[in-house]
Scaffold this active site. Structure first.
Site, PDB file in Angstrom:
ATOM      1  N   CYS A  40       0.888  -1.299  -0.079  1.00 43.89           N
ATOM      2  CA  CYS A  40       0.085  -0.061  -0.070  1.00 43.89           C
ATOM      3  C   CYS A  40       0.960   1.336  -0.093  1.00 43.89           C
ATOM      4  CB  CYS A  40      -0.887  -0.051   1.187  1.00 43.89           C
ATOM      5  SG  CYS A  40      -1.833   1.612   1.562  1.00 43.89           S
TER       6      CYS A  40
ATOM      7  N   CYS B  50      -0.039   3.678   2.977  1.00 45.20           N
ATOM      8  CA  CYS B  50       0.496   3.344   4.062  1.00 45.20           C
ATOM      9  C   CYS B  50       1.807   3.678   4.381  1.00 45.20           C
ATOM     10  CB  CYS B  50       0.336   1.784   3.988  1.00 45.20           C
ATOM     11  SG  CYS B  50      -1.562   1.118   3.896  1.00 45.20           S
TER      12      CYS B  50
END
Length: 115
Positions: free
Chosen positions: A36, A39
């Site tokens: 991600c 993230c």
């Protein structure tokens, strides 16, 4: 470097439900995934947050949803990055998506003052 626990299903439960601790701590958990991109951008903010509250009783942990796929759905986490805040072993607040360090600190301060 702040003390951030790397949590899987077993250590997550022990962190939330530790009968040896008199007071249930506030536990702030960062749900993310290695694939991600948001993230990866949010991780330094979470580390800064853990560092900011290092001298408090708050515990900080990280869960990689790819390595521990049952934890996020168990707590209704539908997207990453997400910061989940637990108090007395209960999920009390979810901060979904990317947020600034200031926003995260304000949210935690509100929880400490109100609850």
């Amino acid at each position: 470097m702040p003390n951030i626990l790397l949590l899987d299903s077993e250590s997550f439960s022990r962190t939330l439900y530790n009968p040896q601790e008199q007071d249930s701590p506030v536990v702030v958990v960062y749900f993310s995934a290695s694939w991600c991109i948001p993230c990866k951008k949010m991780k330094p903010v979470f580390e800064q947050l853990a560092n900011h509250f290092e001298k408090s009783a708050v515990k900080f942990g990280m869960v990689d949803i790819a390595q521990s796929p049952i934890l996020a759905p168990k707590y209704g986490i539908k997207s990453v990055p997400t910061i989940a805040i637990f108090k007395e072993s209960r999920l009390i607040k979810v901060i979904a998506g990317e947020v600034s360090f200031t926003q995260a600190v304000e949210t935690l301060n509100q929880i400490f003052c109100v609850n």
